[in-house]
Structure formats: structure tokens, C-alpha cells
Design a protein around this motif. Sequence first.
Motif, PDB file in Angstrom:
ATOM      1  N   SER A   1       0.348  36.412  -5.363  1.00 26.72           N
ATOM      2  CA  SER A   1      -0.655  35.345  -5.812  1.00 26.72           C
ATOM      3  C   SER A   1      -0.300  34.060  -5.461  1.00 26.72           C
ATOM      4  O   SER A   1       0.783  33.525  -6.217  1.00 26.72           O
ATOM      5  CB  SER A   1      -1.581  35.530  -6.811  1.00 26.72           C
ATOM      6  OG  SER A   1      -2.635  34.492  -6.872  1.00 26.72           O
ATOM      7  N   GLN A   2      -0.886  33.013  -4.693  1.00 24.93           N
ATOM      8  CA  GLN A   2      -0.472  31.557  -4.611  1.00 24.93           C
ATOM      9  C   GLN A   2      -1.345  30.662  -5.320  1.00 24.93           C
ATOM     10  O   GLN A   2      -1.493  29.374  -5.356  1.00 24.93           O
ATOM     11  CB  GLN A   2      -0.371  31.272  -3.273  1.00 24.93           C
ATOM     12  CG  GLN A   2       0.791  31.982  -2.627  1.00 24.93           C
ATOM     13  CD  GLN A   2       0.958  31.760  -1.160  1.00 24.93           C
ATOM     14  OE1 GLN A   2       0.178  32.135  -0.153  1.00 24.93           O
ATOM     15  NE2 GLN A   2       1.771  30.636  -0.808  1.00 24.93           N
ATOM     16  N   LYS A   3      -2.255  31.237  -6.410  1.00 27.33           N
ATOM     17  CA  LYS A   3      -3.053  30.662  -7.157  1.00 27.33           C
ATOM     18  C   LYS A   3      -2.186  29.635  -8.271  1.00 27.33           C
ATOM     19  O   LYS A   3      -1.332  30.397  -8.880  1.00 27.33           O
ATOM     20  CB  LYS A   3      -4.092  31.503  -8.003  1.00 27.33           C
ATOM     21  CG  LYS A   3      -5.250  30.560  -8.698  1.00 27.33           C
ATOM     22  CD  LYS A   3      -5.996  31.396  -9.735  1.00 27.33           C
ATOM     23  CE  LYS A   3      -7.095  32.216  -8.684  1.00 27.33           C
ATOM     24  NZ  LYS A   3      -7.836  33.072  -9.427  1.00 27.33           N
TER      25      LYS A   3
ATOM     26  N   GLY B   1       4.844  22.389  -7.789  1.00 22.51           N
ATOM     27  CA  GLY B   1       5.732  23.293  -8.768  1.00 22.51           C
ATOM     28  C   GLY B   1       4.878  24.120  -9.809  1.00 22.51           C
ATOM     29  O   GLY B   1       5.260  24.969 -10.674  1.00 22.51           O
ATOM     30  N   HIS B   2       3.506  24.136  -9.536  1.00 20.69           N
ATOM     31  CA  HIS B   2       2.708  25.109 -10.387  1.00 20.69           C
ATOM     32  C   HIS B   2       2.259  26.354  -9.759  1.00 20.69           C
ATOM     33  O   HIS B   2       1.305  27.141 -10.253  1.00 20.69           O
ATOM     34  CB  HIS B   2       1.529  24.122 -10.732  1.00 20.69           C
ATOM     35  CG  HIS B   2       1.750  23.173 -11.700  1.00 20.69           C
ATOM     36  ND1 HIS B   2       2.012  23.188 -13.075  1.00 20.69           N
ATOM     37  CD2 HIS B   2       1.966  21.555 -11.654  1.00 20.69           C
ATOM     38  CE1 HIS B   2       2.498  22.108 -13.506  1.00 20.69           C
ATOM     39  NE2 HIS B   2       2.437  21.178 -12.810  1.00 20.69           N
ATOM     40  N   ALA B   3       2.500  26.517  -8.483  1.00 15.68           N
ATOM     41  CA  ALA B   3       2.337  27.640  -7.763  1.00 15.68           C
ATOM     42  C   ALA B   3       3.286  28.203  -6.871  1.00 15.68           C
ATOM     43  O   ALA B   3       4.231  27.405  -6.479  1.00 15.68           O
ATOM     44  CB  ALA B   3       0.956  27.322  -6.996  1.00 15.68           C
TER      45      ALA B   3
ATOM     46  N   TYR C   1      -2.144  26.805 -13.556  1.00 19.19           N
ATOM     47  CA  TYR C   1      -3.211  26.097 -14.529  1.00 19.19           C
ATOM     48  C   TYR C   1      -4.709  26.408 -14.205  1.00 19.19           C
ATOM     49  O   TYR C   1      -5.665  26.017 -14.868  1.00 19.19           O
ATOM     50  CB  TYR C   1      -3.214  24.563 -14.203  1.00 19.19           C
ATOM     51  CG  TYR C   1      -3.253  24.060 -13.178  1.00 19.19           C
ATOM     52  CD1 TYR C   1      -4.143  23.857 -12.031  1.00 19.19           C
ATOM     53  CD2 TYR C   1      -1.948  23.560 -12.485  1.00 19.19           C
ATOM     54  CE1 TYR C   1      -4.136  23.145 -10.886  1.00 19.19           C
ATOM     55  CE2 TYR C   1      -2.058  23.036 -10.938  1.00 19.19           C
ATOM     56  CZ  TYR C   1      -3.111  22.997 -10.255  1.00 19.19           C
ATOM     57  OH  TYR C   1      -2.848  22.275  -9.085  1.00 19.19           O
ATOM     58  N   PHE C   2      -5.061  27.352 -13.380  1.00 21.61           N
ATOM     59  CA  PHE C   2      -6.172  27.844 -12.875  1.00 21.61           C
ATOM     60  C   PHE C   2      -6.393  29.186 -13.674  1.00 21.61           C
ATOM     61  O   PHE C   2      -7.576  29.633 -13.627  1.00 21.61           O
ATOM     62  CB  PHE C   2      -6.465  28.016 -11.322  1.00 21.61           C
ATOM     63  CG  PHE C   2      -6.894  26.933 -10.572  1.00 21.61           C
ATOM     64  CD1 PHE C   2      -7.486  25.801 -11.049  1.00 21.61           C
ATOM     65  CD2 PHE C   2      -6.379  26.781  -9.210  1.00 21.61           C
ATOM     66  CE1 PHE C   2      -7.795  24.665 -10.459  1.00 21.61           C
ATOM     67  CE2 PHE C   2      -6.667  25.400  -8.748  1.00 21.61           C
ATOM     68  CZ  PHE C   2      -7.327  24.623  -9.179  1.00 21.61           C
ATOM     69  N   ALA C   3      -5.290  29.689 -14.016  1.00 29.40           N
ATOM     70  CA  ALA C   3      -5.554  30.971 -14.947  1.00 29.40           C
ATOM     71  C   ALA C   3      -4.919  31.023 -16.368  1.00 29.40           C
ATOM     72  O   ALA C   3      -4.095  30.309 -16.580  1.00 29.40           O
ATOM     73  CB  ALA C   3      -4.574  32.025 -14.079  1.00 29.40           C
TER      74      ALA C   3
END
Length: 187
Positions: free
Chosen positions: A119-121, A104-106, A124-126
Amino acid sequence: MDRAVAPVVSTILLVAIAVILAATVSMFVFDFGEEVEETAPVVGQSSGDFDAFDSGSDEQIVTVRHVAGDDIPVEEMEVAVSATCTDGTKRGRLVDLPVDGQYGHAIGDNNIEGADIFSQKPEYFAESWDLGTLNGESFTAGDKIEFRIKKSDDSVGCTVPQDGTVTVRVIHIPTNAVVIEQELTAE
């Protein structure tokens, strides 16, 4: 004299029965008894931003805000995106919401239809963006949806040029109605 009343009463009763029968049959034939179709939610006001040219960033972040109006259950909406890319117009769609990638975070593979421009990043990486309501239950006044359009890499992605446009439509699935439409220009 009592005998003359009986034929008049019987005629009136016969006409009343015929009218009631005709009304009942017409309701079935013309579907007057059918339930009223569901109406689309009304979003009275919305806004949007497209940040495509932040210094040193390779991110193209699209944000659409629900400012005022009815709540929209996330599972009853889709987001259709049309982007003017350097190599032509590309159209993609976010479906089967809420998003299911990275727990659920991407945006997951199952959430994309059409051109692969999203974008499928994981969010929490951005540091500069989050999915907003795309991973929630309801899109209500004060909420936002946010996603990134990945820059072109061969046939995948979409680099939006300076002054290029991205049109975002939020669609209510049960009624197939566009409840939000924002045309955003790359700045």
C-alpha cells in the motif's frame, strides 16, 4: 681461513633474498594482501506481527521489530516480502530506502520491485500504523518497520487468507545477507 666465511655468508644472503622475493610475489598472486570483506550486521533477536483480520478493517499490517543486535543503516537494507495470497504467492521488495513517497511519509513507486503488493497510502492517513524505520536513518534495537499489504484489486495487491503466511526478510545490501527473517501467519 677468512676467505671460507665469505661464500657461506653470500649463500645465506642469496637464499634470504629469494625467500623474501617469493613471499612478496605470492602475496600478489594469491591476494593475501586484500582487505577483509565487510561482515553483515548481526540481529540477535527479532519479532513480528501480521494483523490481517481486524474487525471492519481492510488493512493488512505487517510489523517487524528489531529486538537486539547491531544497528543497520536504512540505506543499506532492503525488505523482501513473500505472501500467500488468495490468487497464489506474490513476491515484492522494498528498495532504495528510506522511502521517498509523500515526502518520506509513504512508500513511493521507486521503492517497489516485483509484485505490486504494498500500500502506498501515506502513514498520516491511517491511525493504526506508521512506517517506523522505513523513513528513518538506522534500524536499531527497539525500532520497527511497518508496512501494509493492500488487498487484491484485479491483478494488483494481495489478499492473504485466514492462516495464510507472509515471509519478511531484511537484507543487508553490501553483504547480501539476510539479517532478519520472520514468517508471520494471518490471524
